[in-house]
Motif scaffolding. Structure first.
Motif, mmCIF file in Angstrom:
data_model
loop_
_atom_site.group_PDB
_atom_site.id
_atom_site.type_symbol
_atom_site.label_atom_id
_atom_site.label_comp_id
_atom_site.label_asym_id
_atom_site.label_seq_id
_atom_site.Cartn_x
_atom_site.Cartn_y
_atom_site.Cartn_z
ATOM 1 N N PHE A 189 -12.335 0.096 -69.016
ATOM 2 C CA PHE A 189 -11.297 0.324 -68.328
ATOM 3 C C PHE A 189 -11.363 0.950 -67.051
ATOM 4 N N ARG A 190 -12.187 1.862 -66.957
ATOM 5 C CA ARG A 190 -12.332 2.848 -65.753
ATOM 6 C C ARG A 190 -12.557 1.936 -64.366
ATOM 7 N N GLU A 191 -13.487 0.923 -64.685
ATOM 8 C CA GLU A 191 -14.151 0.139 -63.592
ATOM 9 C C GLU A 191 -12.716 -0.724 -62.941
ATOM 10 N N ARG A 192 -11.894 -1.270 -63.983
ATOM 11 C CA ARG A 192 -10.551 -1.813 -63.569
ATOM 12 C C ARG A 192 -9.722 -1.070 -62.781
ATOM 13 N N VAL A 193 -9.420 0.267 -63.305
ATOM 14 C CA VAL A 193 -8.575 0.905 -62.648
ATOM 15 C C VAL A 193 -9.139 1.144 -61.109
ATOM 16 N N LEU A 194 -10.432 1.475 -61.005
ATOM 17 C CA LEU A 194 -10.786 1.495 -59.626
ATOM 18 C C LEU A 194 -10.801 0.519 -58.952
#
Length: 116
Positions: free
Chosen positions: A7-12
């Motif tokens: 999830f965090r990589e997509r947000v970034l």
DNA sequence: GTTGTGACTTTTT
DNA sequence: GAAAAAGCCACAA
């Protein structure tokens, strides 16, 4: 899209694609990242990167068109950075969300001045 | 494995 | 318009 990405990589990835002078809400990031209700988490992710990342985290604001970093020790830094990019804030500290909001599907390269 | 927390959002008073 | 509550999910201890 790579479902393997956290999830965090997509947000970034989304934040990195936000053009200057445009903004996105935490809810959008969460939605586009695959979790419509993980808006809080979107903010948490940015908090972990703030200061140590080259990402334009300042372009991420809440659904009310206001910055939320004043609680985390950033003060009015985010607002200043956005103003430097051409984002206008009113006396209430809000910006014209419908006009400045950016969606990845648009992929618009047009500068904010042109939108006026 | 359980608990607590938060840069949020939406609905309700 | 402002304030409060509930819902929500990833991450750290």
């Amino acid at each position: 899209m790579d479902v393997d990405a956290s999830f965090r990589e997509r947000v970034l990835a989304l934040v990195a694609r936000i053009p200057a002078g445009r903004v996105m809400t935490y809810g959008q990031l969460a939605l586009l990242a695959g979790h419509p209700s993980a808006a809080r988490q979107a903010g948490y992710v940015l908090n972990s990167l703030a200061g140590g990342s080259d990402l334009p985290w300042q372009r991420v604001i809440n659904a009310q068109g206001k910055v939320s970093t004043h609680k985390v020790g950033f003060g009015d830094l985010q607002e200043k950075l956005l103003r430097a990019e051409g984002v206008q804030f009113d006396a209430a500290g809000r910006c014209d969300l419908p006009r400045l909001l950016w969606w990845p599907e648009e992929e618009t390269d047009a500068p904010p001045e042109r939108l006026l």
